[in-house]
Design an enzyme around this catalytic site. Structure first.
Site, PDB file in Angstrom:
ATOM      1  N   ASP A 360       0.815  -1.010  -0.111  1.00  0.00           N
ATOM      2  CA  ASP A 360      -0.123  -0.006  -0.030  1.00  0.00           C
ATOM      3  C   ASP A 360       0.870   1.380  -0.026  1.00  0.00           C
ATOM      4  O   ASP A 360       1.382   1.591   1.035  1.00  0.00           O
ATOM      5  CB  ASP A 360      -0.910   0.105   1.348  1.00  0.00           C
ATOM      6  CG  ASP A 360      -2.032   1.063   1.131  1.00  0.00           C
ATOM      7  OD1 ASP A 360      -1.788   2.054   0.608  1.00  0.00           O
ATOM      8  OD2 ASP A 360      -2.958   0.798   1.778  1.00  0.00           O
ATOM      9  N   HIS A 391      -3.489   0.732  -2.780  1.00  0.00           N
ATOM     10  CA  HIS A 391      -4.584   1.302  -1.964  1.00  0.00           C
ATOM     11  C   HIS A 391      -6.002   1.116  -2.298  1.00  0.00           C
ATOM     12  O   HIS A 391      -6.250   1.999  -3.240  1.00  0.00           O
ATOM     13  CB  HIS A 391      -3.879   2.707  -1.341  1.00  0.00           C
ATOM     14  CG  HIS A 391      -5.052   3.396  -0.462  1.00  0.00           C
ATOM     15  ND1 HIS A 391      -4.832   3.219   0.769  1.00  0.00           N
ATOM     16  CD2 HIS A 391      -5.591   4.355  -0.620  1.00  0.00           C
ATOM     17  CE1 HIS A 391      -5.761   3.942   1.550  1.00  0.00           C
ATOM     18  NE2 HIS A 391      -6.224   4.599   0.847  1.00  0.00           N
TER      19      HIS A 391
END
Length: 468
Positions: A360, A391
């Site tokens: 992420d 993300h």
């Protein structure tokens, strides 16, 4: 600024960000994965044997390997075993043909930048709050291209409450989640905060990062409209702070059966203070300024708007907007005492599945940003950790929806079946107790009497873990 001007500015900023990152996608992905590989060989190649129990690190205890290089981190319980069985059978976790699509920046940018397309058909309602403010509820009423499936046979369709990110942007994945929910037999509704996504700001007050007061009134209204329907909740990215704050403050009175958070920001204060990689920081900050620029005149009496629109970071923007107010200024510490999403996490009484990615680029590496002690000690919280996904991305080949959406609905179905079985066993034990008690009063079975609680220790073992 007119709406087309705001849209154009956002598009140009996103395009510049995309052009900046495309030449370095491959190299940055390799560096990110190399730097963020979890200790204990949690994310080694599939050809290597994972021996997590031999490593003494924070991720080595209490995690279960799953298909596709994913892992479930949780406290052992009967409910955890039920969820683990479901995830092991899940086709959504099987590794697909990702290739170039596996880069974390590309997964994130496709989610935030690409146009949303036609999207679902929405019916908007404005809810007037106790302080005369307004929030918006977008009920998803269509279309449903494929056959609609029923999630709860013989009962009303479940309501799915969807909470977008804290910046108010309605992304492709949120709309895709709503379309898939409609197909699965849910009745989705999207919650929009004050001033977000076309909701008018009728009072000079915005909703702080983790203040669930507006959401409480929205849930009360949803329960009024659908009093007998089960309620599930899903949040995206930074919007998870609002959902977790609500679950913590309301506890067992939240009316929610199950919840899921996609790429949640759990250590919010540290996230604001550390800052994001500058392209994401600038992009999110620009979106915030464009959204609030239409309310600049209305906010002049409460906020120093000139300082607000000169902010150079998300922390400075948040601090100016909610801490350095003209009417009631507070400190940065006090703000997070009231808005930390995990401040009342011990009071949460709803199973919550958090889906996170090790690569992420917005939240950062999981060993620094995920409070693993929460998932090891709290039986209501489950962490599904994947190798790839970016993300809020978790993309697959088009036209398939994000695999995180499939996993969420599979887990909700498992929760429904689990609690239905528990209620059935509870009713059976009550009838059994009543039957034995009746005979005991007449003295007919005094010698043959067997305590009805002799087998309950095994039946309700999950409840012991829920209360410890």
């Amino acid at each position: 600024m007119p709406p087309w001007g705001a849209a154009l500015a956002l598009f140009l900023a996103a395009l510049a960000l995309l052009l900046l990152l495309v030449p370095r996608l491959r190299s940055s992905w390799r560096r990110a994965v190399g730097a963020r590989t979890l200790p204990g060989a949690l994310f080694q190649d599939d050809h290597r044997e994972v021996n997590s129990r031999s490593q003494a690190d924070q991720f080595s205890d209490g995690f279960e390997p799953l298909p596709g290089g994913c892992s479930l981190i949780c406290k052992p319980s009967a409910l955890a075993k039920c969820l683990l069985r479901t995830l092991r059978r899940s086709a959504a976790l099987e590794p697909g043909l990702r290739s170039w699509l596996s880069g974390p920046h590309l997964q994130t940018l496709c989610h935030f930048v690409l146009p949303v397309g036609s999207g679902p058909e929405l019916a908007r309602e404005y809810l007037q709050l106790a302080d005369d403010g307004l929030v918006a509820l977008d009920w998803v009423v269509g279309p449903c291209s494929r056959g609609r499936r029923v999630t709860n046979a013989g009962s009303l369709p479940a309501v799915l409450l969807v909470i977008p990110n804290a910046w108010g942007r309605l992304t492709r994945n949120v709309l895709g989640l709503c379309l898939l929910a409609l197909e699965r037999g849910y009745y989705p509704v999207i919650f929009h905060r004050r001033g977000h996504h076309g909701c008018p700001l009728v009072s000079p007050r915005l909703q702080p990062f983790g203040d669930p007061s507006d959401l409480k009134e929205a849930v009360t209204y949803i329960r009024f409209r659908h009093p007998a329907a089960p309620l599930f909740a899903v949040s995206e990215g930074s919007g998870s702070a609002l959902l977790l704050s609500y679950l913590g403050e309301c506890g067992s009175s939240s009316y929610v059966t199950g919840a899921a958070c996609i790429s949640p920001v759990l250590r919010c204060r540290e996230w604001f203070e550390a800052g994001l990689p500058w392209p994401y920081e600038r992009g999110f900050l620009l979106h915030q300024k464009i959204t609030l620029s239409r309310y600049a005149t209305a906010l002049e009496d409460t906020v120093d708007t000139s300082k607000l629109f000169r902010s150079r970071s998300l922390r400075e923007f948040e601090e100016t907007l909610f801490c350095h107010t003209k009417s009631f200024p507070i400190s940065w510490d006090t703000y997070w005492d009231r808005n930390d999403p995990l401040r009342d996490v011990d009071e949460a009484a709803v199973p919550v599945l958090c889906i996170c990615s090790a690569d992420d680029p917005v939240c950062g590496p999981p060993d620094h940003t995920l409070p693993t002690e929460l998932f090891h000690s709290n039986p209501y919280f489950f962490l599904l950790l994947s190798r790839h996904g970016g993300h809020c991305g978790f993309l697959r080949q088009e036209p398939l929806p994000a695999w995180s959406h499939e996993v969420i609905f599979e887990s909700f179905r498992a929760l429904t079946e689990f609690f239905r079985m528990e209620e059935r066993m509870k009713g059976l034990s009550r009838r059994r107790t009543s039957f034995l008690g009746g005979w005991r009063r007449w003295g007919a079975l005094q010698k043959r009497e067997v305590s009805p609680s002799s087998n309950l220790e095994e039946i309700f073992s999950w409840k012991r873990s829920y209360t410890r």
